[in-house]
Design a protein around this motif. Sequence first.
Motif, PDB file in Angstrom:
ATOM      1  N   MET A  51       0.825  -1.191   0.000  1.00 49.06           N
ATOM      2  CA  MET A  51       0.000   0.000   0.000  1.00 49.06           C
ATOM      3  C   MET A  51       0.876   1.265   0.000  1.00 49.06           C
ATOM      4  O   MET A  51       0.425   2.310  -0.455  1.00 49.06           O
ATOM      5  N   LYS A  52       2.109   1.142   0.467  1.00 45.65           N
ATOM      6  CA  LYS A  52       3.002   2.302   0.510  1.00 45.65           C
ATOM      7  C   LYS A  52       3.230   2.890  -0.892  1.00 45.65           C
ATOM      8  O   LYS A  52       3.274   4.102  -1.066  1.00 45.65           O
ATOM      9  N   GLU A  53       3.354   2.003  -1.874  1.00 46.32           N
ATOM     10  CA  GLU A  53       3.561   2.447  -3.258  1.00 46.32           C
ATOM     11  C   GLU A  53       2.377   3.300  -3.740  1.00 46.32           C
ATOM     12  O   GLU A  53       2.566   4.345  -4.365  1.00 46.32           O
ATOM     13  N   GLN A  54       1.166   2.855  -3.442  1.00 49.31           N
ATOM     14  CA  GLN A  54      -0.021   3.599  -3.859  1.00 49.31           C
ATOM     15  C   GLN A  54      -0.119   4.943  -3.136  1.00 49.31           C
ATOM     16  O   GLN A  54      -0.541   5.936  -3.729  1.00 49.31           O
ATOM     17  N   ILE A  55       0.283   4.977  -1.884  1.00 47.07           N
ATOM     18  CA  ILE A  55       0.275   6.240  -1.142  1.00 47.07           C
ATOM     19  C   ILE A  55       1.201   7.246  -1.810  1.00 47.07           C
ATOM     20  O   ILE A  55       0.846   8.419  -1.971  1.00 47.07           O
ATOM     21  N   GLU A  56       2.367   6.795  -2.252  1.00 50.71           N
ATOM     22  CA  GLU A  56       3.301   7.686  -2.935  1.00 50.71           C
ATOM     23  C   GLU A  56       2.721   8.184  -4.259  1.00 50.71           C
ATOM     24  O   GLU A  56       2.914   9.336  -4.648  1.00 50.71           O
ATOM     25  N   ILE A  57       1.988   7.326  -4.944  1.00 50.30           N
ATOM     26  CA  ILE A  57       1.343   7.746  -6.190  1.00 50.30           C
ATOM     27  C   ILE A  57       0.308   8.826  -5.904  1.00 50.30           C
ATOM     28  O   ILE A  57       0.254   9.849  -6.589  1.00 50.30           O
TER      29      ILE A  57
END
Length: 106
Positions: A1-7
């Motif tokens: 989910m961290k990747e999506q937060i950065e997006i």
Amino acid sequence: MKEQIEIFKALSDENRIKILKMLSCRELCACDIQQNLDLTQPTISHHMKVLQQTGLIQWEKRGKWIFYRINQKKVEGLYGFIKEITNPSEDCPCPISSCDCDGFRR
């Protein structure tokens, strides 16, 4: 989910949204993007770096020019993530409420 937060953080900037909208038409070089936005070259470079780090855009160097395009696989993955977190599922993380409320606030 961290990747999506950065997006989502990257998408929280109006200029980056404008850049993605421009790239939705076709691939562009940085000078095309700069010409259509009232931003300096270093500012464009910063925005492109942020978008590259999230994987939303891809680039290709041709001679002295760099051409940018949307990474459709990453965008499709983001669609899937949004669908996953907004559709009900059997493994819902919310506990069943023991509340006896009727849905109206008093």
